[in-house]
Enzyme design. Structure first.
Site, PDB file in Angstrom:
ATOM      1  N   HIS A  48       0.821  -1.229   0.000  1.00  0.00           N
ATOM      2  CA  HIS A  48       0.000   0.000   0.000  1.00  0.00           C
ATOM      3  C   HIS A  48       0.851   1.274   0.000  1.00  0.00           C
ATOM      4  O   HIS A  48       0.734   2.090  -0.919  1.00  0.00           O
ATOM      5  CB  HIS A  48      -0.998  -0.041   1.160  1.00  0.00           C
ATOM      6  CG  HIS A  48      -1.625   1.271   1.496  1.00  0.00           C
ATOM      7  ND1 HIS A  48      -2.477   1.933   0.641  1.00  0.00           N
ATOM      8  CD2 HIS A  48      -1.494   2.069   2.591  1.00  0.00           C
ATOM      9  CE1 HIS A  48      -2.858   3.079   1.201  1.00  0.00           C
ATOM     10  NE2 HIS A  48      -2.286   3.188   2.382  1.00  0.00           N
ATOM     11  N   HIS A  72       3.925   6.841   5.335  1.00  0.00           N
ATOM     12  CA  HIS A  72       2.747   7.527   5.887  1.00  0.00           C
ATOM     13  C   HIS A  72       1.943   6.717   6.903  1.00  0.00           C
ATOM     14  O   HIS A  72       1.254   7.290   7.733  1.00  0.00           O
ATOM     15  CB  HIS A  72       1.830   8.033   4.762  1.00  0.00           C
ATOM     16  CG  HIS A  72       0.911   7.005   4.192  1.00  0.00           C
ATOM     17  ND1 HIS A  72       1.276   6.183   3.157  1.00  0.00           N
ATOM     18  CD2 HIS A  72      -0.363   6.651   4.510  1.00  0.00           C
ATOM     19  CE1 HIS A  72       0.274   5.381   2.865  1.00  0.00           C
ATOM     20  NE2 HIS A  72      -0.734   5.631   3.663  1.00  0.00           N
ATOM     21  N   GLU A  76       1.253   5.297  12.652  1.00  0.00           N
ATOM     22  CA  GLU A  76      -0.078   4.897  13.109  1.00  0.00           C
ATOM     23  C   GLU A  76      -0.201   3.386  13.274  1.00  0.00           C
ATOM     24  O   GLU A  76      -0.803   2.911  14.223  1.00  0.00           O
ATOM     25  CB  GLU A  76      -1.127   5.408  12.108  1.00  0.00           C
ATOM     26  CG  GLU A  76      -2.568   5.242  12.533  1.00  0.00           C
ATOM     27  CD  GLU A  76      -2.973   6.194  13.661  1.00  0.00           C
ATOM     28  OE1 GLU A  76      -2.143   7.042  14.041  1.00  0.00           O
ATOM     29  OE2 GLU A  76      -4.098   6.075  14.165  1.00  0.00           O
ATOM     30  N   ASP A  77       0.408   2.642  12.371  1.00  0.00           N
ATOM     31  CA  ASP A  77       0.112   1.206  12.315  1.00  0.00           C
ATOM     32  C   ASP A  77       1.257   0.271  12.690  1.00  0.00           C
ATOM     33  O   ASP A  77       1.094  -0.944  12.661  1.00  0.00           O
ATOM     34  CB  ASP A  77      -0.364   0.819  10.899  1.00  0.00           C
ATOM     35  CG  ASP A  77      -1.678   1.508  10.547  1.00  0.00           C
ATOM     36  OD1 ASP A  77      -2.385   1.909  11.482  1.00  0.00           O
ATOM     37  OD2 ASP A  77      -1.970   1.646   9.359  1.00  0.00           O
ATOM     38  N   ASP A 139      -3.144   8.449  -0.879  1.00  0.00           N
ATOM     39  CA  ASP A 139      -3.507   7.378   0.056  1.00  0.00           C
ATOM     40  C   ASP A 139      -4.957   6.949  -0.201  1.00  0.00           C
ATOM     41  O   ASP A 139      -5.280   5.779  -0.335  1.00  0.00           O
ATOM     42  CB  ASP A 139      -3.331   7.925   1.477  1.00  0.00           C
ATOM     43  CG  ASP A 139      -3.762   6.944   2.559  1.00  0.00           C
ATOM     44  OD1 ASP A 139      -3.496   5.740   2.405  1.00  0.00           O
ATOM     45  OD2 ASP A 139      -4.345   7.403   3.559  1.00  0.00           O
ATOM     46  N   ASP A 260     -24.841  15.057 -25.691  1.00  0.00           N
ATOM     47  CA  ASP A 260     -23.392  15.350 -25.720  1.00  0.00           C
ATOM     48  C   ASP A 260     -22.653  14.504 -24.692  1.00  0.00           C
ATOM     49  O   ASP A 260     -22.446  14.902 -23.565  1.00  0.00           O
ATOM     50  CB  ASP A 260     -23.106  16.841 -25.518  1.00  0.00           C
ATOM     51  CG  ASP A 260     -23.923  17.435 -24.393  1.00  0.00           C
ATOM     52  OD1 ASP A 260     -24.807  16.720 -23.864  1.00  0.00           O
ATOM     53  OD2 ASP A 260     -23.682  18.579 -24.025  1.00  0.00           O
TER      54      ASP A 260
HETATM   55 MN    MN Z   1      -2.587   4.604   4.125  1.00  0.00          MN
END
Ligand code: MN
Length: 519
Positions: A48, A72, A76-77, A139, A260
């Site tokens: 990712h 990024h 957090e993870d 992201d 159109d």
């Molecule tokens: Mn992410």
């Protein structure tokens, strides 16, 4: 998934001065940090951030943005810390990663899209560096591309709605049309799969019936322009299913009436040639009234410039046309990202991120709608605002420097009048504490409390100040009333008279007072 050397080569291809070593280290760092974590798709998690970095490289961003894309999700993870990232990659990268991390956290606290506009502003206000927002958009784009792997249908729809209402709009607002189109189409596929399939099938049918209309029209338009002495690059495409659908909704027409569905683009070298090409088109084909717009002389707020027109084109079909220069085209596709050009040779020491930020703020300032003007005074425009949540997740916009007292009054006057304390993110704080973006504010109230004159010294909103002043004035008036009455009673007593309020009424006029209280 893009491999390490492919990513580095890609960045080097448009920015030879890119920090190759740091890019390599960031790639290895994210692979190690995410370790054996898996995505919903079953892919290793690190695919990712690598894809996000690839999207950013496609936007030709600087190596700091690419590195931020790689890192990024690590804070957090994973076990990685911001301190570690600062030590390994320096303060600039740490600041950018921190920005993206904070944005992700706010995202989780609010599932509501009814406050979409405030939420968009919150995201903007928190993206102090425009690159934070660009990483966030990349992201989101990759998350949307892999949305189908999420099993929970409610969650998929929530993410798709948020993408449609928040991120696609933000992309448009900063002029990134390609990003906007992709986000919208992916969200559309999740939210209205049947409508999208129907439109796609119909488009395919028309394509088959008419043969390759688009290439034929392109060829003829190019010829027409050449005869008119304009050398132009002509491209054409069917409109995206989502934009066709929106138009059907807006005009309340069925697909058959929608004529159109093709849009053509004429790209020339100079502004003069734009108008020349327009002249050729209008003299050769019947013009559809009301479709001509000159965004060259009057650019859109997000800096978009082009001539728009509609004509009955070569195949007797209504077609839309955009005429622009190469430079306008870059801006239209990439938005503010197009300004980040290494070819221009902008000296790095000047800190291009600040130039970006200025440009973005400029765009945003001019992009605000009329309702914005009514709602806030100019000074309170949202780059000067903070956005805070109630414990229930309602979002309030306040001017920068606002305190819990301002917040309390914004929620309800009653809550302001009776507030005795405040918790920010669960921690008890003094009432004068300035609020930060994304803070969750809980107000503690007590019926026995009344507004304190000391509050007036630190509140910043007009509403809070007015309420406090009014309270103080009423309180002072009462004090003066009591005092005045005591003085008059004393005077009556000294003259040996009995005091009666009625006895004063005849003299009201002499003192130009309307009521006894005024007197
Ligand atoms: Mn992410």
């Amino acid at each position: 998934m893009m491999r390490q050397f492919e990513l580095v080569e890609r960045v080097k291809s448009y920015d030879p001065s890119a920090d190759e070593d740091a890019l390599n280290r960031a790639y290895v760092f994210t692979v190690k940090a995410h370790g054996s974590q898996k995505r919903a798709s079953g892919d290793p998690y690190f695919s990712h951030p690598v894809e996000v970095a690839g999207i950013l490289a496609g936007m030709r961003l600087d190596s700091s943005s690419i590195i931020t894309g790689l890192l990024h999700d690590t804070v957090e993870d994973t076990l990685a810390t911001l301190e570690e990232i600062e030590r390994l990659f320096g303060p600039e990268i740490a600041r950018l990663v921190d920005g993206v991390t904070k944005l992700s956290r706010v995202e989780l606290t609010s599932g509501q899209t009814k406050q979409a506009e405030n939420f968009r502003k919150l995201v903007l206000a928190m993206s102090e560096d425009i690159r934070v927002l660009l990483v966030k958009l990349a992201d989101r784009l990759h998350n949307m591309r892999t949305l189908r792997f999420i099993k929970d249908a409610d969650k998929r729809r929530r993410i798709a709605r948020e993408t449609m209402e928040i991120y696609a709009q933000l992309a448009e607002r900063i002029g990134m049309h390609e990003m906007k189109d992709q986000l919208e189409d992916l969200a559309f596929a999740e939210l209205h799969p049947d409508a999208r399939e129907g439109i796609r099938a119909r488009l395919a049918f028309l394509r088959e019936k008419g043969g390759d209309v688009v290439p034929r029209v392109i060829a003829e338009l190019r010829n027409t322009l050449k005869e008119g002495g304009v050398d132009a690059r002509v491209t054409g495409r069917e409109k995206s299913p989502y934009s066709v659908w929106r138009k059907m909704q807006r005009k309340d027409v069925g697909f058959e009436q929608l004529s159109d569905i093709m849009a053509f683009r004429v790209v020339v070298d100079t502004v003069e040639q734009c108008y020349q090409a327009l002249g050729v088109m209008h003299s050769r084909y019947p013009v559809v009234p009301g479709r001509f717009k000159d965004y060259i002389s009057t650019p859109k707020p997000n800096q978009y410039r082009s001539l728009h027109t509609g004509v009955i084109g070569p195949e007797r079909q209504r077609i839309e046309m955009q005429i622009r220069t190469r430079e306008m085209h870059e801006v239209a596709e990439l938005g503010v990202a197009a300004h980040w050009s290494y070819k221009e040779g902008a000296p790095k020491t000047e800190g291009p991120q600040y130039r970006w930020l200025r440009e973005l703020l400029d765009i945003l300032e001019h992009a605000s709608g009329p309702e914005e003007f009514l709602e806030h005074t100019r000074l309170e425009m949202f780059q000067d605002q903070v956005f805070c949540f109630t414990p229930k997740g309602d979002l309030f916009a306040l001017p920068r420097g606002a305190t819990p007292v301002d917040f309390a009054y914004a929620v309800h006057s009653e809550i302001g009048d009776t507030c005795v304390g405040a918790k920010i993110n669960g921690r008890l704080v003094p009432l004068r504490t300035p609020l930060q973006n994304g803070d969750q504010v809980e107000i503690v109230t007590s019926k026995a409390q009344t507004p304190s004159p000391t509050w007036e010294r630190f509140v910043v909103t007009g509403k809070a100040r007015a309420r406090i002043r009014r309270f103080i004035r009423t309180q002072q008036r009462q004090q003066y009333l009591d005092l005045g009455k005591a003085i008059v009673q004393k005077a009556f007593r000294q003259e040996g008279q009995d005091f009666a309020e009625k006895a004063l009424e005849p003299v009201l006029k002499d003192f130009e007072a309307e009521t006894l209280e005024d007197l």
